[in-house]
Design a protein around this motif. Structure first.
Motif, PDB file in Angstrom:
ATOM      1  N   ARG A  83      41.022  25.320  34.372  1.00 22.47           N
ATOM      2  CA  ARG A  83      39.881  26.175  34.684  1.00 22.47           C
ATOM      3  C   ARG A  83      38.580  25.380  34.646  1.00 22.47           C
ATOM      4  O   ARG A  83      38.454  24.428  33.881  1.00 22.47           O
ATOM      5  CB  ARG A  83      39.795  27.335  33.686  1.00 22.47           C
ATOM      6  CG  ARG A  83      41.058  28.188  33.615  1.00 22.47           C
ATOM      7  CD  ARG A  83      40.968  29.169  32.470  1.00 22.47           C
ATOM      8  NE  ARG A  83      42.203  29.926  32.312  1.00 22.47           N
ATOM      9  CZ  ARG A  83      42.432  31.110  32.861  1.00 22.47           C
ATOM     10  NH1 ARG A  83      41.480  31.682  33.611  1.00 22.47           N
ATOM     11  NH2 ARG A  83      43.569  31.743  32.660  1.00 22.47           N
ATOM     12  N   PHE A  84      37.639  25.846  35.454  1.00 17.87           N
ATOM     13  CA  PHE A  84      36.273  25.344  35.412  1.00 17.87           C
ATOM     14  C   PHE A  84      35.288  26.410  34.925  1.00 17.87           C
ATOM     15  O   PHE A  84      34.194  26.087  34.507  1.00 17.87           O
ATOM     16  CB  PHE A  84      35.840  24.848  36.796  1.00 17.87           C
ATOM     17  CG  PHE A  84      36.492  23.566  37.217  1.00 17.87           C
ATOM     18  CD1 PHE A  84      35.934  22.341  36.883  1.00 17.87           C
ATOM     19  CD2 PHE A  84      37.681  23.580  37.939  1.00 17.87           C
ATOM     20  CE1 PHE A  84      36.535  21.156  37.272  1.00 17.87           C
ATOM     21  CE2 PHE A  84      38.284  22.403  38.331  1.00 17.87           C
ATOM     22  CZ  PHE A  84      37.713  21.183  37.991  1.00 17.87           C
ATOM     23  N   VAL A  85      35.715  27.662  35.021  1.00 18.62           N
ATOM     24  CA  VAL A  85      34.868  28.783  34.615  1.00 18.62           C
ATOM     25  C   VAL A  85      35.579  29.549  33.511  1.00 18.62           C
ATOM     26  O   VAL A  85      36.742  29.926  33.658  1.00 18.62           O
ATOM     27  CB  VAL A  85      34.562  29.712  35.805  1.00 18.62           C
ATOM     28  CG1 VAL A  85      33.669  30.865  35.364  1.00 18.62           C
ATOM     29  CG2 VAL A  85      33.909  28.932  36.937  1.00 18.62           C
ATOM     30  N   ASP A  86      34.894  29.766  32.373  1.00 15.55           N
ATOM     31  CA  ASP A  86      35.517  30.488  31.266  1.00 15.55           C
ATOM     32  C   ASP A  86      35.371  31.988  31.454  1.00 15.55           C
ATOM     33  O   ASP A  86      34.827  32.474  32.452  1.00 15.55           O
ATOM     34  CB  ASP A  86      34.910  30.029  29.934  1.00 15.55           C
ATOM     35  CG  ASP A  86      33.398  30.242  29.869  1.00 15.55           C
ATOM     36  OD1 ASP A  86      32.871  31.068  30.645  1.00 15.55           O
ATOM     37  OD2 ASP A  86      32.738  29.566  29.052  1.00 15.55           O
ATOM     38  N   THR A  87      35.872  32.745  30.477  1.00 18.87           N
ATOM     39  CA  THR A  87      35.848  34.210  30.567  1.00 18.87           C
ATOM     40  C   THR A  87      34.436  34.783  30.527  1.00 18.87           C
ATOM     41  O   THR A  87      34.204  35.913  30.948  1.00 18.87           O
ATOM     42  CB  THR A  87      36.677  34.806  29.417  1.00 18.87           C
ATOM     43  OG1 THR A  87      36.188  34.296  28.163  1.00 18.87           O
ATOM     44  CG2 THR A  87      38.136  34.441  29.568  1.00 18.87           C
ATOM     45  N   GLU A  88      33.498  34.005  30.021  1.00 16.12           N
ATOM     46  CA  GLU A  88      32.112  34.455  29.963  1.00 16.12           C
ATOM     47  C   GLU A  88      31.335  34.119  31.230  1.00 16.12           C
ATOM     48  O   GLU A  88      30.139  34.393  31.327  1.00 16.12           O
ATOM     49  CB  GLU A  88      31.418  33.827  28.752  1.00 16.12           C
ATOM     50  CG  GLU A  88      32.064  34.211  27.424  1.00 16.12           C
ATOM     51  CD  GLU A  88      31.442  33.474  26.254  1.00 16.12           C
ATOM     52  OE1 GLU A  88      30.561  32.614  26.509  1.00 16.12           O
ATOM     53  OE2 GLU A  88      31.827  33.747  25.113  1.00 16.12           O
ATOM     54  N   GLY A  89      32.003  33.487  32.198  1.00 14.26           N
ATOM     55  CA  GLY A  89      31.354  33.146  33.452  1.00 14.26           C
ATOM     56  C   GLY A  89      30.601  31.832  33.425  1.00 14.26           C
ATOM     57  O   GLY A  89      29.890  31.497  34.374  1.00 14.26           O
ATOM     58  N   LYS A  90      30.763  31.058  32.379  1.00 13.43           N
ATOM     59  CA  LYS A  90      30.060  29.777  32.255  1.00 13.43           C
ATOM     60  C   LYS A  90      30.857  28.675  32.937  1.00 13.43           C
ATOM     61  O   LYS A  90      32.071  28.541  32.723  1.00 13.43           O
ATOM     62  CB  LYS A  90      29.835  29.445  30.779  1.00 13.43           C
ATOM     63  CG  LYS A  90      29.013  28.194  30.551  1.00 13.43           C
ATOM     64  CD  LYS A  90      28.814  27.948  29.067  1.00 13.43           C
ATOM     65  CE  LYS A  90      28.010  26.663  28.835  1.00 13.43           C
ATOM     66  NZ  LYS A  90      27.816  26.403  27.386  1.00 13.43           N
TER      67      LYS A  90
END
Length: 380
Positions: A83-90
């Protein structure tokens, strides 16, 4: 303008014969190379095969884990997503994976995995299990990995908690090299025995053909089983590898030997061969310099097309438990866990090794088709 047009016509007419002249003086291999370059699918297949064999050569460096590395906490774990984007959208510049935590399905009580909240960034050139790089240089550096206690399972795990991606890479060393070595040995045997049978003829030809007929009369699977049963149990992996190569070479040389025999029979009475005999040229030189070059392109194509069949044979033997056995691995060994339909339904990633087999067989077939077309460079 009229003079200029006449000059252009003369220039073009003089350039065309020169081009034809260069083509006439090109060797057979040069003509094959020019035609092979026009076959885009064969060129792509050659690149794919080069990548596959490079992966097999450097498998221990590319694999995150070793052959015997396992973790019982991650039995039948699903593939992890980079992944490049975490669950918080960062957004993160460096890719990462989430940790896995296990639980039970309240209805089926089947073990399931969900993503943890902790992130483990992907790292390069990490320290791990020790191995010998290219079989010579001791090392413990692996191309990719994550820091402990994180785990990196790009293609999931098997029933013992072993990383499937690492085992596919390490299994390719067996599944790609055994057919190559086996075809090489059967090529030499078929060339020598078939050439002697077709060139000398007589009682030697009769004996060799009866032996070939006896070998080819056996059904393939029972013959595999009989030869595999002759291998002593619990022998070292290297010896098992050697025995499997011998089994394949013993079975596969007969087809090529018959083709070589037919070619030699059709060529041994040609004028240039008879002239060489009258001139006192030895039989070995006649075979090497006059007979073999006449169909060497066919031999290259036949060898290329024989490798996929041997890859499937090795996969089938290991799948049936007649070939490579644990703790060693191959693509056929990895597919043993896909024997049960419920296992595939619950853990579909276990059938991924089948994709590598299909990809390798297709690329060899496409490469063989390209070489077959290139072997006839005058074909329009």
């Amino acid at each position: 303008m009229r003079r200029l047009s006449l000059f252009r016509r003369r220039h073009e007419s003089s350039a065309e014969p020169a081009k034809d002249k260069d083509a006439n003086y090109s060797s057979q291999w040069q003509l094959m190379y020019v035609r092979f370059k026009k076959h885009k699918l064969a060129r792509v297949s050659l690149i794919v095969l080069a990548l596959l064999y490079a992966g097999a050569l450097f498998a221990q460096f590319l694999a995150p884990y070793g052959l015997e590395n396992y973790d019982s906490k991650y039995v039948n774990a699903p593939p992890m997503k980079l992944r490049f984007v975490d669950t918080e959208g960062k957004f993160h510049i460096r890719p990462f994976v989430y940790g896995l935590k296990s639980g039970r399905d309240p209805e089926t009580m089947r073990k399931m995995f969900t993503n943890d909240t902790k992130k483990y960034p992907l790292q390069f050139f990490v320290k791990g299990e020790r191995y010998k790089f290219l079989g010579l240089i001791p090392s413990s550096t692996h191309l990719i990995g994550v820091k402990e206690p994180g785990r990196l399972f790009l293609l999931g795990t098997d029933s013992l908690g072993r990383d499937l991606f690492s085992r596919i890479l390490l299994g390719s060393q067996v599944s790609l090299s055994i057919p190559l070595v086996g075809v090489g040995i059967s090529f030499v045997l078929g060339l020598i025995i078939g050439g002697a049978s077709g060139y000398f003829g007589g009682w030697l030809d009769a004996v060799i053909q009866r032996v070939i007929e006896i070998i080819r009369s056996f059904p393939t699977l029972p013959l595999w089983m009989a030869l595999s049963a002759a291998i002593p149990p619990r022998i070292p992996v290297v010896r098992m590898y050697f025995y499997i190569v011998i089994i394949f070479a013993f079975i596969e040389w007969t087809g090529l030997a018959r083709v070589v025999r037919g070619k030699f029979i059709s060529l041994r009475n040609e004028d240039y061969v008879v002239a060489a005999k009258i001139a006192g040229v030895s039989d070995a030189k006649i075979i090497a310099r006059h007979l073999l070059p006449g169909f060497i392109s066919y031999l290259v194509v036949a060898t290329t097309l024989a490798i996929p069949g041997m890859i499937l044979a090795e996969t089938a033997m290991s799948f049936l438990g007649l070939g490579i056995r644990s703790p060693a691995t191959s693509w056929g060994v990895l597919l043993q866990e896909a024997q049960k339909i419920d296992n595939i339904a619950l853990y579909p990633w276990k059938i991924i090794p089948l994709g590598t087999v299909i990809l390798t067989v297709l690329t060899f077939n496409f490469l063989g088709d390209g070489l077959r077309d290139a072997a006839d460079p005058y074909k329009r």
